[in-house]
Design an enzyme around this catalytic site. Sequence first.
Site, PDB file in Angstrom:
ATOM      1  N   ASP A 141       0.842  -1.196   0.000  1.00 22.15           N
ATOM      2  CA  ASP A 141       0.000   0.000   0.000  1.00 22.15           C
ATOM      3  C   ASP A 141       0.877   1.245   0.000  1.00 22.15           C
ATOM      4  O   ASP A 141       0.517   2.284   0.543  1.00 22.15           O
ATOM      5  CB  ASP A 141      -0.923  -0.011   1.232  1.00 22.15           C
ATOM      6  CG  ASP A 141      -2.032   1.026   1.111  1.00 22.15           C
ATOM      7  OD1 ASP A 141      -2.567   1.440   2.164  1.00 22.15           O
ATOM      8  OD2 ASP A 141      -2.333   1.442  -0.021  1.00 22.15           O
ATOM      9  N   LYS A 144       3.008   3.326  -5.693  1.00 17.25           N
ATOM     10  CA  LYS A 144       2.429   2.330  -6.617  1.00 17.25           C
ATOM     11  C   LYS A 144       3.465   1.820  -7.609  1.00 17.25           C
ATOM     12  O   LYS A 144       3.414   0.675  -8.023  1.00 17.25           O
ATOM     13  CB  LYS A 144       1.215   2.915  -7.340  1.00 17.25           C
ATOM     14  CG  LYS A 144       0.170   3.517  -6.382  1.00 17.25           C
ATOM     15  CD  LYS A 144      -0.117   2.635  -5.165  1.00 17.25           C
ATOM     16  CE  LYS A 144      -0.739   3.418  -4.019  1.00 17.25           C
ATOM     17  NZ  LYS A 144      -0.710   2.665  -2.745  1.00 17.25           N
ATOM     18  N   ASP A 169      -3.139  -2.997  -2.540  1.00 14.28           N
ATOM     19  CA  ASP A 169      -4.193  -1.987  -2.622  1.00 14.28           C
ATOM     20  C   ASP A 169      -3.995  -1.159  -3.891  1.00 14.28           C
ATOM     21  O   ASP A 169      -2.895  -1.110  -4.451  1.00 14.28           O
ATOM     22  CB  ASP A 169      -4.140  -1.068  -1.382  1.00 14.28           C
ATOM     23  CG  ASP A 169      -5.341  -0.125  -1.323  1.00 14.28           C
ATOM     24  OD1 ASP A 169      -5.196   0.967  -0.741  1.00 14.28           O
ATOM     25  OD2 ASP A 169      -6.412  -0.472  -1.864  1.00 14.28           O
ATOM     26  N   ASN A 170      -5.043  -0.500  -4.347  1.00 19.95           N
ATOM     27  CA  ASN A 170      -4.968   0.516  -5.407  1.00 19.95           C
ATOM     28  C   ASN A 170      -4.512   0.017  -6.756  1.00 19.95           C
ATOM     29  O   ASN A 170      -3.867   0.760  -7.510  1.00 19.95           O
ATOM     30  CB  ASN A 170      -4.027   1.654  -4.977  1.00 19.95           C
ATOM     31  CG  ASN A 170      -4.347   2.209  -3.623  1.00 19.95           C
ATOM     32  OD1 ASN A 170      -3.512   2.138  -2.707  1.00 19.95           O
ATOM     33  ND2 ASN A 170      -5.543   2.748  -3.455  1.00 19.95           N
ATOM     34  N   GLU A 199     -11.260   4.326  -1.589  1.00 20.47           N
ATOM     35  CA  GLU A 199     -11.761   4.638  -0.248  1.00 20.47           C
ATOM     36  C   GLU A 199     -12.644   5.889  -0.233  1.00 20.47           C
ATOM     37  O   GLU A 199     -12.314   6.908  -0.815  1.00 20.47           O
ATOM     38  CB  GLU A 199     -10.603   4.817   0.748  1.00 20.47           C
ATOM     39  CG  GLU A 199      -9.454   5.674   0.294  1.00 20.47           C
ATOM     40  CD  GLU A 199      -8.356   4.883  -0.399  1.00 20.47           C
ATOM     41  OE1 GLU A 199      -8.640   3.824  -0.968  1.00 20.47           O
ATOM     42  OE2 GLU A 199      -7.206   5.333  -0.383  1.00 20.47           O
TER      43      GLU A 199
HETATM   44  C1  LIG Z   1       8.523   2.130   2.974  1.00 21.21           C
HETATM   45  C2  LIG Z   1       7.931   3.037   1.979  1.00 21.21           C
HETATM   46  C3  LIG Z   1       6.720   3.597   2.198  1.00 21.21           C
HETATM   47  C4  LIG Z   1       6.187   4.444   1.232  1.00 21.21           C
HETATM   48  C5  LIG Z   1       4.898   5.028   1.487  1.00 21.21           C
HETATM   49  N1  LIG Z   1       4.432   5.271   2.713  1.00 21.21           N
HETATM   50  N2  LIG Z   1       3.201   5.778   2.575  1.00 21.21           N
HETATM   51  C6  LIG Z   1       2.921   5.826   1.268  1.00 21.21           C
HETATM   52  C7  LIG Z   1       1.614   6.279   0.705  1.00 21.21           C
HETATM   53  C8  LIG Z   1       1.292   5.517  -0.568  1.00 21.21           C
HETATM   54  N3  LIG Z   1      -0.159   5.457  -0.839  1.00 21.21           N
HETATM   55  C9  LIG Z   1      -0.676   6.215  -1.808  1.00 21.21           C
HETATM   56  O1  LIG Z   1       0.019   7.003  -2.436  1.00 21.21           O
HETATM   57  C10 LIG Z   1      -2.146   6.147  -2.061  1.00 21.21           C
HETATM   58  C11 LIG Z   1      -2.731   7.142  -2.843  1.00 21.21           C
HETATM   59  C12 LIG Z   1      -4.109   7.127  -3.087  1.00 21.21           C
HETATM   60  C13 LIG Z   1      -4.732   8.175  -3.926  1.00 21.21           C
HETATM   61  C14 LIG Z   1      -4.253   9.478  -3.902  1.00 21.21           C
HETATM   62  C15 LIG Z   1      -4.846  10.459  -4.696  1.00 21.21           C
HETATM   63  C16 LIG Z   1      -5.936  10.132  -5.504  1.00 21.21           C
HETATM   64  F1  LIG Z   1      -6.519  11.082  -6.254  1.00 21.21           F
HETATM   65  C17 LIG Z   1      -6.410   8.831  -5.543  1.00 21.21           C
HETATM   66  C18 LIG Z   1      -5.814   7.852  -4.755  1.00 21.21           C
HETATM   67  C19 LIG Z   1      -4.923   6.126  -2.532  1.00 21.21           C
HETATM   68  C20 LIG Z   1      -4.328   5.138  -1.750  1.00 21.21           C
HETATM   69  O2  LIG Z   1      -5.088   4.148  -1.200  1.00 21.21           O
HETATM   70  C21 LIG Z   1      -2.950   5.122  -1.516  1.00 21.21           C
HETATM   71  O3  LIG Z   1      -2.431   4.106  -0.776  1.00 21.21           O
HETATM   72  N4  LIG Z   1       3.971   5.369   0.558  1.00 21.21           N
HETATM   73  C22 LIG Z   1       6.943   4.694   0.095  1.00 21.21           C
HETATM   74  C23 LIG Z   1       8.170   4.088  -0.033  1.00 21.21           C
HETATM   75  N5  LIG Z   1       8.670   3.282   0.885  1.00 21.21           N
HETATM   76 MG   LIG Z   2      -3.894   2.542  -0.570  1.00 15.25          MG
END
Ligand SMILES: Cc1cc(-c2n[nH]c(CCNC(=O)c3cc(-c4ccc(F)cc4)cc(O)c3O)n2)ccn1
Ligand SMILES: [Mg+2]
Length: 214
Positions: A141, A144, A169-170, A199
Site C-alpha cells: 500500500d 504504486k 491496494d490501489n 476509499e
Molecule cells: C517504505 C515506503 C513507504 C512508502 C509510502 N508510505 N506511505 C505511502 C503512501 C502511498 N499510498 C498512496 O500514495 C495512495 C494514494 C491514493 C490516492 C491518492 C490520490 C488520488 F486522487 C487517488 C488515490 C490512494 C491510496 O489508497 C494510496 O495508498 N507510501 C513509500 C516508499 N517506501
Molecule cells: Mg492505498
Amino acid sequence: TQSTRPQRILDAVQKNATRGDPRSVVKAIDHFCRNKEWAMNVGDEKGCILDSVVSEVNPATVLELGTYCGYSTVRIASLLPPHAKLITLEFNPDFAAIARQVIAWAGLEDKVQLVEGASGDWIPKMKEQFGVKTFDLVFLDHWKNSYLPDTKLMEECSLLRKGSVLLADNVICPGAPDYLEFVRSSPRYKSQYFKSHLEYTKVEDGLEKSVFLG
Ligand SMILES: Cc1cc(-c2n[nH]c(CCNC(=O)c3cc(-c4ccc(F)cc4)cc(O)c3O)n2)ccn1
Ligand SMILES: [Mg+2]
C-alpha cells in the site's frame, strides 16, 4: 500553527475512539474521512476484504508497505493471533509519528513494529534486523510504482515462501499496471482480483491477492 491532515485524523481518534479498542479507532477514522476530509486509508469497503484475507491467512508474520496514519495497521494487527508480528514501513516521518500514536491508542503497540525509511532500503535488511525468515502475508500500500520492484526484491531476498500471500491496494486507482501484469502472467503466482472502490468514493478500485507458488 496549521495542523496537518494526519494530525486532524489523530485528533478525531483521540476524541471519538476508546483507548485499547481497535474497532472504535477504525470507526473514528472512517467517520472523519467520509464526513470531514478524504484521506488515503484503505477505508471500510476495501478494509472488509483486507480483514477476510487476514483472517483466512491467519499469519504469524506480516509486512505492510506504506503505513500512512496506521489505519490498515490497526485493522490487520487487531486480527492477528497472540504471538504474531506485523512490521510496517513508512517513508514519511510525519506520517510515521502520527501512526505510532494511532497504533498506541488502539493498544496494539506490542504486535506492531513501525520502521521509518524506504522499502527498497529496508527489505534487504529484514532478516538481519528483525530476525524474520519469511512473511506469511504482505500488504502492499506504498508508492504504486514500487510494488513490482519491491516484489522482485522480496523474492530475491527469500522473504517469500510457498504459500505467502501478497495483497495489493490501489491496483486500479491510482493503479499499478506493471505489477498487475507481472503477477497475473507469472507462473509463480496465483492471482485473484477483488473489485471494490477507492476509499470513501464511488471510483472503481480493487485489491489483488497473489499467492506465491515458490
Ligand atoms: C517504505 C515506503 C513507504 C512508502 C509510502 N508510505 N506511505 C505511502 C503512501 C502511498 N499510498 C498512496 O500514495 C495512495 C494514494 C491514493 C490516492 C491518492 C490520490 C488520488 F486522487 C487517488 C488515490 C490512494 C491510496 O489508497 C494510496 O495508498 N507510501 C513509500 C516508499 N517506501
Ligand atoms: Mg492505498
